[in-house]
Structures are given as C-alpha cells and as structure tokens.
Design a protein around this motif. Structure first.
Motif, PDB file in Angstrom:
ATOM      1  N   VAL A 258       0.803  -1.123   0.182  1.00  0.00           N
ATOM      2  CA  VAL A 258       0.249  -0.008  -0.123  1.00  0.00           C
ATOM      3  C   VAL A 258       0.695   1.251   0.513  1.00  0.00           C
ATOM      4  N   THR A 259       2.076   1.198  -0.155  1.00  0.00           N
ATOM      5  CA  THR A 259       2.724   2.330   0.149  1.00  0.00           C
ATOM      6  C   THR A 259       4.318   2.288  -0.739  1.00  0.00           C
ATOM      7  N   CYS A 260       4.356   3.111  -0.961  1.00  0.00           N
ATOM      8  CA  CYS A 260       6.266   3.631  -0.716  1.00  0.00           C
ATOM      9  C   CYS A 260       6.729   4.989  -1.255  1.00  0.00           C
ATOM     10  N   SER A 261       7.892   5.208  -1.594  1.00  0.00           N
ATOM     11  CA  SER A 261       8.436   6.809  -0.868  1.00  0.00           C
ATOM     12  C   SER A 261       9.621   6.576  -1.987  1.00  0.00           C
ATOM     13  N   ASP A 262       9.989   8.021  -1.705  1.00  0.00           N
ATOM     14  CA  ASP A 262      11.378   8.358  -3.217  1.00  0.00           C
ATOM     15  C   ASP A 262      11.490   9.514  -2.191  1.00  0.00           C
ATOM     16  N   SER A 263      13.195  10.337  -2.079  1.00  0.00           N
ATOM     17  CA  SER A 263      13.468  11.269  -1.410  1.00  0.00           C
ATOM     18  C   SER A 263      12.817  12.185  -0.720  1.00  0.00           C
ATOM     19  N   THR A 264      11.611  12.554  -1.394  1.00  0.00           N
ATOM     20  CA  THR A 264      11.639  14.422  -1.275  1.00  0.00           C
ATOM     21  C   THR A 264       9.677  13.564  -0.585  1.00  0.00           C
ATOM     22  N   ARG A 288       8.841  12.610 -10.422  1.00  0.00           N
ATOM     23  CA  ARG A 288       8.508  12.808  -8.595  1.00  0.00           C
ATOM     24  C   ARG A 288       7.333  11.888  -8.651  1.00  0.00           C
ATOM     25  N   LEU A 289       7.672  11.461  -7.333  1.00  0.00           N
ATOM     26  CA  LEU A 289       6.259  10.406  -6.823  1.00  0.00           C
ATOM     27  C   LEU A 289       4.771  11.153  -6.225  1.00  0.00           C
ATOM     28  N   THR A 290       4.709  12.715  -7.086  1.00  0.00           N
ATOM     29  CA  THR A 290       3.728  13.353  -7.125  1.00  0.00           C
ATOM     30  C   THR A 290       2.978  13.439  -8.159  1.00  0.00           C
ATOM     31  N   GLU A 291       3.412  12.584  -9.918  1.00  0.00           N
ATOM     32  CA  GLU A 291       3.150  11.796 -10.197  1.00  0.00           C
ATOM     33  C   GLU A 291       2.330  10.675 -10.553  1.00  0.00           C
ATOM     34  N   TYR A 292       2.718  10.108 -10.140  1.00  0.00           N
ATOM     35  CA  TYR A 292       2.168   8.667  -9.625  1.00  0.00           C
ATOM     36  C   TYR A 292       0.369   8.700  -8.945  1.00  0.00           C
ATOM     37  N   VAL A 293       0.102  10.091  -8.275  1.00  0.00           N
ATOM     38  CA  VAL A 293      -1.472  10.241  -7.561  1.00  0.00           C
ATOM     39  C   VAL A 293      -1.982  11.335  -8.839  1.00  0.00           C
ATOM     40  N   LYS A 294      -1.364  11.836 -10.035  1.00  0.00           N
ATOM     41  CA  LYS A 294      -2.393  12.083 -10.332  1.00  0.00           C
ATOM     42  C   LYS A 294      -3.025  11.002 -11.616  1.00  0.00           C
ATOM     43  N   ALA A 295      -2.492   9.709 -11.375  1.00  0.00           N
ATOM     44  CA  ALA A 295      -3.093   9.190 -12.601  1.00  0.00           C
ATOM     45  C   ALA A 295      -3.640   7.989 -11.160  1.00  0.00           C
ATOM     46  N   ARG A 296      -3.907   8.517 -10.250  1.00  0.00           N
ATOM     47  CA  ARG A 296      -4.686   7.662  -9.035  1.00  0.00           C
ATOM     48  C   ARG A 296      -5.388   8.396  -7.787  1.00  0.00           C
ATOM     49  N   PRO A 297      -6.361   8.681  -8.148  1.00  0.00           N
ATOM     50  CA  PRO A 297      -7.211   9.744  -7.263  1.00  0.00           C
ATOM     51  C   PRO A 297      -7.583   9.665  -5.826  1.00  0.00           C
ATOM     52  N   ASN A 298      -7.563   7.892  -5.481  1.00  0.00           N
ATOM     53  CA  ASN A 298      -7.645   7.441  -3.794  1.00  0.00           C
ATOM     54  C   ASN A 298      -6.669   7.328  -3.409  1.00  0.00           C
ATOM     55  N   ALA A 299      -5.186   7.865  -4.263  1.00  0.00           N
ATOM     56  CA  ALA A 299      -4.293   7.637  -3.316  1.00  0.00           C
ATOM     57  C   ALA A 299      -4.074   9.340  -2.888  1.00  0.00           C
ATOM     58  N   GLN A 300      -2.745   9.018  -1.702  1.00  0.00           N
ATOM     59  CA  GLN A 300      -2.164  10.560  -1.545  1.00  0.00           C
ATOM     60  C   GLN A 300      -0.993  10.246  -1.435  1.00  0.00           C
ATOM     61  N   TYR A 301      -0.230  12.004  -1.692  1.00  0.00           N
ATOM     62  CA  TYR A 301       0.924  11.616  -1.608  1.00  0.00           C
ATOM     63  C   TYR A 301       1.448  12.853  -0.177  1.00  0.00           C
ATOM     64  N   HIS A 302       2.515  12.335   0.559  1.00  0.00           N
ATOM     65  CA  HIS A 302       2.397  13.115   1.826  1.00  0.00           C
ATOM     66  C   HIS A 302       4.640  13.488   1.559  1.00  0.00           C
ATOM     67  N   GLU A 303       4.869  14.488   1.857  1.00  0.00           N
ATOM     68  CA  GLU A 303       5.891  15.189   1.950  1.00  0.00           C
ATOM     69  C   GLU A 303       6.487  14.760   2.888  1.00  0.00           C
ATOM     70  N   GLY A 304       7.926  14.317   2.558  1.00  0.00           N
ATOM     71  CA  GLY A 304       9.037  13.934   3.707  1.00  0.00           C
ATOM     72  C   GLY A 304       8.957  12.234   4.221  1.00  0.00           C
ATOM     73  N   LYS A 305       9.328  12.134   5.355  1.00  0.00           N
ATOM     74  CA  LYS A 305       9.064  10.603   5.729  1.00  0.00           C
ATOM     75  C   LYS A 305       7.450  10.193   6.367  1.00  0.00           C
ATOM     76  N   GLY A 306       7.035   9.100   6.492  1.00  0.00           N
ATOM     77  CA  GLY A 306       5.824   9.025   6.858  1.00  0.00           C
ATOM     78  C   GLY A 306       5.399   7.504   6.539  1.00  0.00           C
ATOM     79  N   VAL A 307       6.503   6.360   6.203  1.00  0.00           N
ATOM     80  CA  VAL A 307       5.478   5.084   5.210  1.00  0.00           C
ATOM     81  C   VAL A 307       5.640   4.193   6.343  1.00  0.00           C
TER      82      VAL A 307
END
Ligand code: NDP
Length: 445
Positions: A258-264, A288-307
């Motif tokens: 349910v999660t993935c992350s990069d350095s931002t 960047r992963l901000t592009e992922y949530v554009k294609a997946r409307p249910n997904a949430q993007y958060h800045e920083g750490k948190g996985v």
C-alpha cells in the motif's frame, strides 16, 4: 579486554568519522560473540578479526567530467575490495551525493557476508561516487560513466572484481560503463560487469531479482513461523529497482502493498500500489511520486517521511541506509506489524532493530533478505562463462531456490548457537563462518 571489544575499539580508532562503517561492524561483531568465544585462541593467532574488518584494498580516484554547458566538474570515485577469500570481489556501484568512504566500507563489509550466504563463489566489494545523477542529461551521465571507467578499468575483471548496479546505477549506466570498458580494454570481456542489457550478455530476471528474492525469502520465513503472505498488508519504502519489484511480487504472492516513497515524499494507496503506474512514473518518466497520485485519484501523497506510520502486517524497507529509526519501529509495532524484512542495505538502525526483535517482530536483515540481486548477478557470470543464456523461468526458479536456501542456512545457524528466531545473528554467523574458514585455509594474506 576480550577479542571482540578490542576489534571494535581498533576499527573506531583506525576509521575516524566513519559512523556507517562502525555501525555495520558493531552489528556483525556483536552477533558473532558466541562463535568468537568458542574459537578465540585460533582466531587471535592468525589475526582473523583484524583482517576481516580491514579491506584488502581501497581505491580512490578523481572523476572529472564536463556538463552540457561546457562547465567542468570533479567528483570522488571509490572502489573498496573488502574480502576476496571465497571469490572475485563482487558488489554494486552507487551514484548518490551521500557516497563517501564510510558508506563504501560499510557496504563492502556487508557484501562480504551477503555473498557468502548465497553459496556462490563471490567475495565482497562495493564502489561508487558522490555524483548526483538527478537532473542530469543522458549525455552528462554518459560522460561521467566514461570518466569513472577510465580509472576503474585497471582494477576490475571477470576473475578479479565484478561491479554491478546499486542506487543511481541501473541499465543505462551499466551500458555506458560496459561500452567504455570494452573500448579502452580493446577486448570483449562480457563477465566484467553484471546487470548488463539482454542484448549484450545480461541475464533475464536480474532486474527483478532483488525485489522478487526479498519476497521469496519473506514468504519462506512466514511459512516457517506458521503464517502466510496471503491477504497481508505490506508497507514498502523506496520507489526504485528493489521497491518496484518487491511490490510486483507481493501482489503475485497474494499480499497488498500500500505504500512507496522517494527522497522527497511518500504515497499511500488504499487500493494497493499500481505497479504499471509506478513503473511509468519512475522508470519511464524518471519523475517524482507526485505524478503517481495524478494517475490514481484515491492515493495520497505526503511530503517527507512517513511510510512506517501506516497500518501494516509486513514492512519492507527498500530505499537506503538508516531509514527506519527507533520511532518508526515503535510506530510499526503499535500498528500491529509483525514482520520486517530489509530490501535495502542496513535500512534499520541498531536501536530500531533491537526494539523490533524485543517486541517479537520477525526481523530479517538485508544481507540475507536482499541477496537475490547478487545471486542472479552470480548466475549472470555463470551464463557469461558458458556463453549462453538461460530462460526467465530457469533463472527465477534458481533465485527462488537460493532464497529459500539462504533462509534455512540463517535459521539453522541461529538455532545451532542457541538464538532461535534471531535472524540477524543467524545471517552474520552463517556468512562469517564460510569466509573465516576460507581465510584460515589460505594462510596469512
Ligand atoms: P534505486 O536508485 O533504484 O532506488 C532507490 C530508492 O530509494 C529511490 O526511490 C530513492 O529516491 C530512494 N532513496 C535513495 N536515497 C535516499 C535517501 N538518502 N533518502 C530517502 N530516499 C532515498 O536503488 P535500488 O532500488 O537499487 O537500491 C535500494 C536499496 O537496496 C539500497 O540500499 C541498495 O544498496 C539496496 N540493494 C540493491 C540491490 C539491487 O539489485 N539494486 C541489491 C541489494 C541491495 P529518489 O529517486 O528520490 O532518489
């Protein structure tokens, strides 16, 4: 002072300002206590621990290159050939601004025991540069790789030292490095690098190997503890090679990543991470992963750490070293996570590892859990020597067999030394014993 404490003090004194290297040595030596105590006289006589914590060779060089605007730059290049007792040095090249001698020594030290665990004849090495590939054009990457190889080529070879990819080094970089090696050597030595493209000697399943291998081992570990991956929720960090194929295989084995992350930042996708979208964003667009949530409307993007704050059953850290700290371990346990297997190298700090183990979490260290990549690199070397290629299924089946074998090797070593379920100790002991035995048989070298 006992032998282990003496060696820890020696490493600290001889390697000032190298915290990652100290951390890796501490982790290995602490779990070797029962083995060392049993054989102290024998090992002391031949200075075994002094030798096993000192690299056989460290190569450092200047890497000058010119950017697209004609501006010259200089980076630091490294190759640490840590231990060649059981085979040619083998280990990846990392291109990341955080690369320094401490990181190189920690990675090559760890690699020695990991390669030993695979059962294949490979010694431990690692290399790289503090060059940052992010935002660079293809031409800049090529010029950097060519400059790097202009120095490195003197020290590597199919029977000497066989580098591969790591953070920041994928198929594109290996291609440029191989092309330049071939040109300046004036001969085609297919086995000098692994992770090559399929058209020039690469192995099928090498791209998938670390992520798939991580899941094969996790599945076996769960099975041996009366559990199964089916229906479990998995938190994964990273969005690179290891993370992507860990996510892909988690789905195949019936779990939901349910999660993935990069350095931002990081992504939580309640419907499960969509592998095709992730590959499109990271492998094709290098975005960047901000592009992922554009294609997946249910997904949430958060800045920083948190996985690690997400509710999950299994956690797979697959980004980089020291990304799962004590507070993260506490959050995982509080949320019911019962299994952590490391896809990255040393992603969990020592205090976080201890907390997880003390809380009854099944914990498998990277040197066992992420050994699938180097295992298939070893299989790539076999194919290059034979001058033939095996099918995806053949390589994948061998990978599966190797990962299951590694888990049982680790499990048995832990049991033999009275530490059942402590896979950190099991991995260090099993990896160490084979290298130590080879060193004892080869005399003082
Ligand atoms: P990639 O470069 O493909 O991916 C690395 C991922 O981790 C990216 O998502 C990157 O984000 C993130 N990352 C890197 N550095 C940091 C940092 N300092 N802080 C936060 N996030 C970071 O590398 P791999 O997937 O190949 O490697 C990941 C880990 O697995 C490493 O520890 C590596 O040593 C280990 N490993 C890899 C093997 C392989 O076969 N590739 C084999 C065995 C171990 P961003 O894109 O923003 O940089």
């Amino acid at each position: 002072m006992n032998y282990i404490d003496e060696i820890k003090a020696r490493v600290a004194q001889q390697n000032p300002g190298m915290p990652e290297f100290h951390q890796a040595v501490e982790e290995v030596l602490e779990s070797l206590r029962p083995v060392i105590e049993k054989n102290e006289e024998k090992y002391r006589k031949v200075a075994l621990l002094e030798r096993i914590t000192t690299p056989e060779r460290v190569i450092m060089f200047r890497v000058p290159w010119v950017d697209d605007n004609g501006q010259a730059h200089v980076n630091n290049g490294y190759r640490v050939q840590f231990n060649g007792a059981i085979g040619p040095y083998k280990g990846g090249l990392r291109l990341h601004p955080t690369v320094n001698l401490s990181v190189m020594k920690f990675l090559s030290f760890e690699q020695t025991f990991k390669n030993s665990l695979t059962g294949l004849p490979m010694g431990g090495g690692k290399g790289g540069s503090d060059f940052d590939p992010k935002g660079k054009s293809d031409q800049e990457i090529m010029r950097f790789c060519q400059s790097f190889m202009t120095e490195l080529y003197r020290y590597i070879g199919e029977d000497t030292d066989v580098p591969a990819g790591d953070i920041g080094v994928g198929a594109r970089e290996i291609g440029y490095l191989f092309g330049h090696y071939r040109r300046i050597r004036g001969s085609y030595v297919g086995g000098v690098l692994t992770g090559k493209g399929l058209s020039y000697g690469g192995s099928l399943a090498r791209t998938q190997a670390t992520g798939y291998g991580l899941l094969y081992l996790t599945e076996e570990l769960l099975k041996c503890n009366g559990k199964s991956l089916k229906g479990l929720t998995v938190a994964v960090s990273g969005a690179g090679n290891v993370a992507t194929y860990a996510i892909e295989k988690a789905w195949t084995l019936g779990a939901k990543p349910v999660t993935c992350s990069d350095s931002t930042g990081w992504v939580y996708d309640p419907d499960g991470i969509d592998v095709a979208t992730l590959k499109e964003v990271k492998e094709v667009k290098r975005a960047r992963l901000t592009e992922y949530v554009k294609a997946r409307p249910n997904a949430q993007y958060h800045e920083g750490k948190g996985v690690w704050t997400v509710k999950c059953d299994v956690a797979l850290p697959c980004a980089t070293q020291n990304e799962l700290l004590l507070d993260d371990a506490k959050a995982l346990v509080a949320n019911g996570c019962f299994c952590v297997c490391e896809g990255a190298n040393m992603p969990t700090s020592l205090d976080a590892t201890k907390y997880l183990q003390d809380s009854g979490v099944l914990f498998c260290p990277g040197k066992a859990a992420n050994a699938g990549g180097v295992s298939v690199s070893g299989l790539e070397m076999c194919q290059n020597s034979e001058r033939r290629s095996w099918s995806f299924e053949e390589v994948d089946n061998m990978l599966h067999e190797i990962m299951v074998g590694i888990f049982h090797n680790v499990d048995n070593a832990a049991k033999e030394y009275g530490m059942e379920g402590n896979y950190v100790a099991g991995a260090n002991i099993a990896g160490f014993l084979k290298v130590a035995d080879a060193m004892l048989l080869q005399g003082i070298v």
